[in-house]
Design a protein around this motif. Structure first.
Motif, short mmCIF file in Angstrom:
data_model
loop_
_atom_site.label_atom_id
_atom_site.label_comp_id
_atom_site.label_asym_id
_atom_site.label_seq_id
_atom_site.Cartn_x
_atom_site.Cartn_y
_atom_site.Cartn_z
N MET A 211 0.84 -1.19 0.00
CA MET A 211 0.00 0.00 0.00
C MET A 211 0.88 1.25 0.00
O MET A 211 1.83 1.34 0.78
N THR A 212 0.55 2.19 -0.86
CA THR A 212 1.24 3.47 -0.85
C THR A 212 0.71 4.33 0.30
O THR A 212 -0.38 4.06 0.83
N PRO A 213 1.45 5.36 0.71
CA PRO A 213 0.94 6.23 1.78
C PRO A 213 -0.42 6.84 1.44
O PRO A 213 -1.28 6.99 2.33
N GLU A 214 -0.64 7.17 0.17
CA GLU A 214 -1.93 7.74 -0.23
C GLU A 214 -3.05 6.72 -0.09
O GLU A 214 -4.15 7.04 0.38
N GLN A 215 -2.76 5.48 -0.48
CA GLN A 215 -3.77 4.43 -0.35
C GLN A 215 -4.07 4.13 1.12
O GLN A 215 -5.23 3.90 1.49
N THR A 216 -3.04 4.16 1.96
CA THR A 216 -3.24 3.92 3.39
C THR A 216 -4.13 4.99 4.01
O THR A 216 -5.04 4.70 4.78
N THR A 217 -3.86 6.25 3.64
CA THR A 217 -4.68 7.35 4.14
C THR A 217 -6.11 7.23 3.67
O THR A 217 -7.06 7.42 4.44
N TRP A 218 -6.29 6.92 2.38
CA TRP A 218 -7.64 6.76 1.83
C TRP A 218 -8.38 5.63 2.52
O TRP A 218 -9.57 5.76 2.86
N PHE A 219 -7.70 4.52 2.76
CA PHE A 219 -8.33 3.38 3.42
C PHE A 219 -8.82 3.77 4.81
O PHE A 219 -9.98 3.50 5.18
N ALA A 220 -7.95 4.40 5.60
CA ALA A 220 -8.30 4.77 6.97
C ALA A 220 -9.46 5.76 7.00
O ALA A 220 -10.39 5.63 7.80
N GLU A 221 -9.41 6.77 6.12
CA GLU A 221 -10.48 7.77 6.10
C GLU A 221 -11.80 7.16 5.65
O GLU A 221 -12.87 7.48 6.21
N THR A 222 -11.75 6.29 4.66
CA THR A 222 -12.97 5.64 4.17
C THR A 222 -13.55 4.71 5.23
O THR A 222 -14.77 4.68 5.44
N PHE A 223 -12.69 3.98 5.92
CA PHE A 223 -13.16 3.08 6.97
C PHE A 223 -13.85 3.87 8.08
O PHE A 223 -14.93 3.49 8.55
N ASP A 224 -13.26 4.99 8.47
CA ASP A 224 -13.88 5.83 9.51
C ASP A 224 -15.24 6.35 9.05
O ASP A 224 -16.19 6.43 9.84
N ALA A 225 -15.33 6.70 7.76
CA ALA A 225 -16.61 7.20 7.22
C ALA A 225 -17.67 6.10 7.23
O ALA A 225 -18.84 6.36 7.52
N LEU A 226 -17.26 4.86 6.93
CA LEU A 226 -18.20 3.74 6.95
C LEU A 226 -18.70 3.49 8.37
O LEU A 226 -19.90 3.28 8.60
N VAL A 227 -17.78 3.51 9.33
CA VAL A 227 -18.16 3.28 10.73
C VAL A 227 -19.12 4.36 11.21
O VAL A 227 -20.13 4.08 11.86
N ALA A 228 -18.82 5.61 10.84
CA ALA A 228 -19.68 6.73 11.26
C ALA A 228 -21.07 6.62 10.64
O ALA A 228 -22.08 6.90 11.29
N ASN A 229 -21.12 6.19 9.37
CA ASN A 229 -22.41 6.09 8.69
C ASN A 229 -23.28 5.00 9.31
O ASN A 229 -24.46 5.21 9.59
N VAL A 230 -22.69 3.81 9.54
CA VAL A 230 -23.44 2.74 10.18
C VAL A 230 -23.82 3.15 11.61
O VAL A 230 -24.90 2.83 12.10
N GLY A 231 -22.93 3.91 12.25
CA GLY A 231 -23.19 4.36 13.62
C GLY A 231 -24.37 5.30 13.75
O GLY A 231 -24.90 5.47 14.85
N GLU A 232 -24.80 5.90 12.64
CA GLU A 232 -25.99 6.73 12.70
C GLU A 232 -27.25 5.90 12.94
O GLU A 232 -28.25 6.41 13.45
N ALA A 233 -27.19 4.62 12.57
CA ALA A 233 -28.33 3.73 12.78
C ALA A 233 -28.19 2.93 14.06
O ALA A 233 -29.18 2.53 14.67
N LEU A 234 -26.94 2.66 14.48
CA LEU A 234 -26.70 1.91 15.71
C LEU A 234 -25.90 2.79 16.66
O LEU A 234 -24.67 2.85 16.59
N LEU A 235 -26.59 3.46 17.52
CA LEU A 235 -25.95 4.43 18.41
C LEU A 235 -25.16 3.72 19.51
O LEU A 235 -25.64 2.74 20.11
N GLY A 236 -23.95 4.21 19.77
CA GLY A 236 -23.16 3.70 20.88
C GLY A 236 -22.56 2.33 20.67
O GLY A 236 -22.16 1.68 21.64
N LYS A 237 -22.44 1.87 19.42
CA LYS A 237 -21.92 0.53 19.14
C LYS A 237 -20.74 0.58 18.17
O LYS A 237 -20.59 -0.26 17.30
N GLU A 238 -19.87 1.56 18.35
CA GLU A 238 -18.78 1.79 17.41
C GLU A 238 -17.84 0.59 17.31
O GLU A 238 -17.44 0.20 16.20
N GLU A 239 -17.46 -0.01 18.43
CA GLU A 239 -16.50 -1.12 18.40
C GLU A 239 -17.08 -2.33 17.68
O GLU A 239 -16.38 -2.98 16.90
#
Length: 318
Positions: free
Chosen positions: A1-29
């Motif tokens: 993975m390039t540094p750009e790909q690593t950054t994109w992966f981490a940011e996208t993963f956080d966005a996915l967690v936040a989006n699902v978290g809008e439907a399941l409150l308090g269950k981030e882990e």
């Protein structure tokens, strides 16, 4: 993975967690674990009481990745063809046509999977392992991403069939949602609506495949692999286990650790990644001996003891 790909992966993963978290409150882990399983091409077993949001979780994950979602209510009279699909003869075309079952979806919720007969449970083995369904000798791919989220009710065992060890081993992760904290419960009660209906996709299913392929390129040092191997051996050598974690369990742990590292913005796995994921990935694969079970010992306790006994590596191997 390039540094750009690593950054994109981490940011996208956080966005996915936040989006699902809008439907399941308090269950981030728990959401992070489920998404990690999806990006590792695996499946999830949820053992939870009714009404904790298992269906909402499956719908929210599917909506977040712009995928399809099906729910199968497992009952004692459910047939394998009710899950996989069936071939029917069409008189107008004089040909046999395959009618796909509900297993053909991006996210499949197998609700109360232990209520179905072992024969119907076994219908999931091929599709969970190979992402294919074979009916009348013809193989049909289910597509990518594909994840089964199966549920079990831990407090009501009457009329259920215990999942065999071979099928438990097919689940990458076993976890639970549990009840929300009080603040989240108040917010849920105030809304009193289906929060998954308002979710918008954050990535496409094709991008999920890209993320999964990127995660495979994350580096795992030989010292970390040796640590995983020592953990597996320790579960087998433990006096209270009749059956320890298999090599498949070790491969599952490494795959999850790669996704977990990439989600943290790293292109390498740390021993801490392995320690965090060991319980949800390995505990359900252990079979305790009869004396330990009778004494009330749990697989989680055994694995916790193993993690305390096996020292993680301090240095990379040359």
């Amino acid at each position: 993975m390039t540094p750009e790909q690593t950054t994109w992966f981490a940011e996208t993963f956080d966005a996915l967690v936040a989006n699902v978290g809008e439907a399941l409150l308090g269950k981030e882990e728990t959401v992070k674990l489920v998404l990690t399983a999806m990006l590792a091409d695996g499946h999830v077993l949820l053992e939870d009481a009714p009404g904790t949001g298992k269906t909402s979780l499956a719908k929210a994950v599917a909506a977040t990745v712009q995928g399809s979602h099906h729910r199968i209510q497992f009952t004692p009279d459910l047939l394998p063809s009710d899950v996989t699909g069936v071939t029917i003869y069409d008189q107008s075309s004089q040909r046999f046509e395959f009618h796909p079952g509900p297993i053909f979806a991006s996210v499949v919720l197998a609700d109360e999977i232990n209520r179905a007969s072992p024969k119907t449970q076994a219908a999931l083995l091929e599709v969970m392992e190979e992402a294919n369904v074979t009916v009348d000798g013809v193989t049909h791919p289910v597509g990518r991403p594909f994840m089964v989220i199966a549920t079990q009710n831990p407090i009501e065992q009457a009329g259920t069939y215990r999942l065999p060890e071979a099928q438990l081993d097919r689940f990458l992760v076993k976890t639970s949602l549990g009840y929300p904290d009080r603040a989240s419960a108040v917010e849920i009660l105030a809304g009193a609506k289906d929060r998954t209906a308002a979710l918008h996709p954050r990535i496409t299913t094709q991008a999920v495949g890209t993320m999964a392929d990127l995660a495979l390129t994350v580096h795992v040092d030989e010292a970390v692999l040796d640590y995983v191997a020592r953990l597996l051996e320790a579960t087998r050598d433990d006096a209270q286990t009749a059956l320890g974690a298999s090599v498949r369990g070790g491969l599952a742990l490494v795959r999850c650790a790669k996704v977990w590292a990439a989600a943290d913005g790293r292109d390498y796995v740390l021993p801490d990644d392995v320690k965090v994921l060991a319980q949800p990935v390995l505990a359900h694969r252990l079979v305790l001996d009869s004396e330990a079970e009778f004494a009330g010992v749990t697989a989680t306790e055994v694995l916790g003891r193993v993690l305390g006994q096996v020292a993680p590596p301090a240095l990379r191997q040359a």
